[in-house]
Write an enzyme that holds these catalytic residues in place. Sequence first.
Site, short mmCIF file in Angstrom:
data_model
loop_
_atom_site.label_atom_id
_atom_site.label_comp_id
_atom_site.label_asym_id
_atom_site.label_seq_id
_atom_site.Cartn_x
_atom_site.Cartn_y
_atom_site.Cartn_z
CB ALA A 1 -12.64 -15.39 16.63
CE LYS B 1 -15.33 -19.65 19.79
NZ LYS B 1 -15.54 -19.61 18.32
CB CYS C 1 -10.99 -24.74 15.93
SG CYS C 1 -10.14 -26.32 15.88
CG ASP C 2 -12.51 -18.49 17.14
OD1 ASP C 2 -13.55 -18.64 17.80
OD2 ASP C 2 -12.39 -17.60 16.27
CB SER C 3 -10.36 -19.08 11.81
OG SER C 3 -10.27 -20.47 11.84
#
Length: 266
Positions: A5, A74, A106-108
């Site tokens: 990610a 996280k 957050c992660d995308s």
Amino acid sequence: MTARAIDRAGETTPRPGHRLTTGHRLVLGSASPARLSTLRAAGLDPEVIVSGVDEDGVEAASPAALAATLARLKAEAVAARLTARPPAARRPTKGPATGTTIVIGCDSVLELDGIAYGRPRSAEAARAGWRRMRGTTGILHTGHRVIVLSAGSGAPSGDHTGETGTAGTGAADTGAAETASTVEVRAATGIGSTVVHFASPTDEEIDAYVATGEPQRVAGGFTLDGLGGAFVDGVEGDPHNVVGISLPLLRGLLHGLGISWIDLWQ
């Protein structure tokens, strides 16, 4: 499904009409300068603590679920690090000791044809990714995890959206004694998904873009707020989500946990 990610995401002066409050400590568990600048532009001023989570080998049932899982890992890693410190080692909060600590993780990931793509690990990967993406449509998923710790201590438990629980705290880093306490822990998870319509850059444009190094630093190898913005025809949904953090989604998660968005304005 396994994927790396992404962490992609200046300081602003107080704006007229903003309410300066000191009851909350806000922590962003991400090294992303884009996420930090987005929050600051929205009137928030978080401190940054990078989670250090190893993303390799993390699996999930879908790209969206992968983004949510990594965001949770996280946020919980940062929350655990905060609560492991004895009082003398903790960073002073911006507010009184009776306030709360809010951790945002957050992660995308970019979804193309059901496959999750994270940050390209090399120029070759970024170049191949853009030749695959150009002229197509993808979905940028950003997972959000918010953990609220009362009085700045406590440890997250479980992984359910909108959960509430209690946890004990104690000294860990130095061996110094600390009186254990039981505190309330509240947490929520949300996923923002934005449709992205990619333009059709030429091979020459792709090579030049990859040479800047920007694609290798961000989710899916593109940005909306940087050099890559010229190669995106449009988006359907929240553009902040593509940058790395959805402000409307974050506001809703905080509201559900009893935190007023305007109370976080600095």
